[in-house]
Write a protein that holds these residues in place. Structure first.
Motif, mmCIF file in Angstrom:
data_model
loop_
_atom_site.group_PDB
_atom_site.id
_atom_site.type_symbol
_atom_site.label_atom_id
_atom_site.label_comp_id
_atom_site.label_asym_id
_atom_site.label_seq_id
_atom_site.Cartn_x
_atom_site.Cartn_y
_atom_site.Cartn_z
ATOM 1 N N MET A 75 -20.149 -24.636 0.836
ATOM 2 C CA MET A 75 -19.126 -23.584 0.854
ATOM 3 C C MET A 75 -18.375 -23.585 2.180
ATOM 4 O O MET A 75 -18.960 -23.744 3.219
ATOM 5 C CB MET A 75 -19.783 -22.235 0.629
ATOM 6 C CG MET A 75 -20.240 -22.031 -0.784
ATOM 7 S SD MET A 75 -18.882 -21.897 -1.935
ATOM 8 C CE MET A 75 -18.209 -20.315 -1.457
ATOM 9 N N GLN A 114 -17.487 -24.026 -8.535
ATOM 10 C CA GLN A 114 -18.451 -25.037 -8.102
ATOM 11 C C GLN A 114 -19.522 -25.289 -9.171
ATOM 12 O O GLN A 114 -20.067 -26.389 -9.269
ATOM 13 C CB GLN A 114 -19.104 -24.579 -6.789
ATOM 14 C CG GLN A 114 -20.089 -25.546 -6.157
ATOM 15 C CD GLN A 114 -20.881 -24.872 -5.052
ATOM 16 O OE1 GLN A 114 -21.858 -24.169 -5.319
ATOM 17 N NE2 GLN A 114 -20.456 -25.060 -3.804
ATOM 18 N N ASN A 161 -26.578 -22.921 -7.058
ATOM 19 C CA ASN A 161 -25.394 -23.418 -6.344
ATOM 20 C C ASN A 161 -25.830 -24.192 -5.104
ATOM 21 O O ASN A 161 -27.019 -24.264 -4.790
ATOM 22 C CB ASN A 161 -24.441 -22.280 -5.984
ATOM 23 C CG ASN A 161 -25.045 -21.282 -5.004
ATOM 24 O OD1 ASN A 161 -26.239 -20.982 -5.058
ATOM 25 N ND2 ASN A 161 -24.217 -20.749 -4.123
ATOM 26 N N ILE A 192 -17.466 -20.008 -5.858
ATOM 27 C CA ILE A 192 -18.826 -20.324 -6.302
ATOM 28 C C ILE A 192 -18.842 -20.663 -7.785
ATOM 29 O O ILE A 192 -19.464 -21.648 -8.213
ATOM 30 C CB ILE A 192 -19.780 -19.146 -6.001
ATOM 31 C CG1 ILE A 192 -20.027 -19.048 -4.490
ATOM 32 C CG2 ILE A 192 -21.104 -19.297 -6.742
ATOM 33 C CD1 ILE A 192 -20.813 -17.835 -4.069
ATOM 34 N N VAL A 249 -27.743 -17.236 -7.541
ATOM 35 C CA VAL A 249 -26.767 -17.856 -6.664
ATOM 36 C C VAL A 249 -26.972 -17.301 -5.261
ATOM 37 O O VAL A 249 -27.167 -16.092 -5.090
ATOM 38 C CB VAL A 249 -25.335 -17.552 -7.163
ATOM 39 C CG1 VAL A 249 -24.307 -17.835 -6.096
ATOM 40 C CG2 VAL A 249 -25.031 -18.347 -8.426
ATOM 41 N N PRO A 285 -25.064 -23.886 -1.476
ATOM 42 C CA PRO A 285 -24.380 -23.072 -0.469
ATOM 43 C C PRO A 285 -23.897 -23.851 0.739
ATOM 44 O O PRO A 285 -22.939 -23.462 1.389
ATOM 45 C CB PRO A 285 -25.432 -22.024 -0.075
ATOM 46 C CG PRO A 285 -26.734 -22.519 -0.608
ATOM 47 C CD PRO A 285 -26.419 -23.378 -1.774
ATOM 48 N N MET A 303 -25.289 -16.433 -1.788
ATOM 49 C CA MET A 303 -23.958 -16.160 -1.248
ATOM 50 C C MET A 303 -23.946 -16.615 0.213
ATOM 51 O O MET A 303 -24.527 -15.952 1.083
ATOM 52 C CB MET A 303 -23.637 -14.670 -1.362
ATOM 53 C CG MET A 303 -23.870 -14.092 -2.761
ATOM 54 S SD MET A 303 -22.847 -14.859 -4.024
ATOM 55 C CE MET A 303 -21.475 -13.715 -4.075
ATOM 56 N N ASP A 358 -16.435 -15.243 -4.814
ATOM 57 C CA ASP A 358 -17.066 -15.397 -6.129
ATOM 58 C C ASP A 358 -16.398 -16.517 -6.924
ATOM 59 O O ASP A 358 -17.069 -17.330 -7.580
ATOM 60 C CB ASP A 358 -16.968 -14.096 -6.929
ATOM 61 C CG ASP A 358 -17.839 -12.987 -6.371
ATOM 62 O OD1 ASP A 358 -18.182 -13.057 -5.170
ATOM 63 O OD2 ASP A 358 -18.185 -12.061 -7.109
#
Length: 271
Positions: free
Chosen positions: A271, A154, A266, A151, A208, A268, A210, A148
């Motif tokens: 990540m 970011q 976001n 994110i 968002v 992803p 994940m 978390d």
């Protein structure tokens, strides 16, 4: 460690909600994951217990309160607990694979989504409708929730506060000392949840992704390590084949058709 039971690390509030959700039923009789207490964490823990029972693991469960993933990982590495009550993100546990068994995938990467939650009285925050306006907000989270935290960093909020307790995060939103926190979607009509009589809502139309998969870690250093991971993977395979894991996530609201058209804010892939 007591070899007559299996020790599971859990948050106290999730343990309370889990037993309220189960309401005295045999876990093998539970096949509906709706209701007031059916949050993501509660439903994931129900899936864990059901999976190990379906897999043939019969020892009783003993609970110990351990709130944060890094602490749970450390205790599992040391063989002081058997497993975590809820799954963890793969990037949190993969580096410890020499000391932890990692279960079959419970939820595939990219399936999980989350919202930016605030207190229902924070009308200015709830009125935000452009991604650029999010950068004016202050977020709160816990650095121990590494996934978390990464994110939220970011997303370039105006500020990002750390606090060790989930209840403190909610209090900060209530007192307007922070604007938003990242949270799973709920199964209520307006996606809200309540805590201590206060209501929290997500900012509409923003979500968002994940970008990681969820798995149960199991200590390699206990007497029951091998039979436990074998039972867990066998049970998860049964639940997966039945479609029960997907059903549980959908009924809990974590996978939520109501936000299908919401904008992903976001990136992803980074990540």
């Amino acid at each position: 460690m007591d070899n007559s039971s299996v020790t599971i690390a859990i948050q106290d509030d999730i343990k309370t909600q889990y037993f309220e959700f189960i309401a005295g039923r045999n876990i093998l009789d539970v096949d509906d994951y709706t209701g007031l207490h059916a949050s993501r964490d509660v439903v994931e823990h129900a899936l864990l217990i059901k999976a190990i029972r379906l897999g043939g693991f019969t020892l009783p469960v003993k609970y110990i309160q351990v709130d944060h993933p890094p602490r749970r990982i450390k205790l599992m590495q040391q063989g002081l607990i058997h497993l975590s009550a809820t799954p963890m993100w793969l990037n949190e546990i993969k580096r410890y694979e020499h000391k932890l068994h990692i279960s079959k995938t419970v939820l595939a990467a990219g399936r999980a989504e989350a919202g930016l939650y605030t207190h229902s009285a924070n009308t200015d925050v709830l009125a935000v409708n452009k991604p650029a306006e999010l950068m004016k907000l202050v977020a709160v989270s816990n650095q121990n929730w590494q996934h978390d935290w990464k994110i939220l960093k970011q997303l370039n909020f105006n500020g990002l506060y750390h606090t060790g307790k989930y209840t403190t995060m909610l209090d900060m939103l209530y007192k307007k000392r922070a604007d938003v926190m990242l949270g799973p979607f709920y199964n209520s009509n307006d996606l809200s949840f309540t805590h201590n009589g206060e209501t929290y809502l997500p900012i509409s139309n923003f979500k968002v992704i994940m970008p990681d998969s969820r798995h149960f870690p199991v200590s390699r250093h206990t007497a029951h390590s091998q039979p436990l991971i074998e039972a867990l993977d066998k049970g998860l395979a049964i639940l997966q084949a039945r479609g029960e894991i997907e059903k549980a996530y959908r009924q809990s609201g974590y996978i939520n058709d109501k936000v299908a058209q919401w904008q992903v804010i976001n990136q992803p892939a980074k990540m």
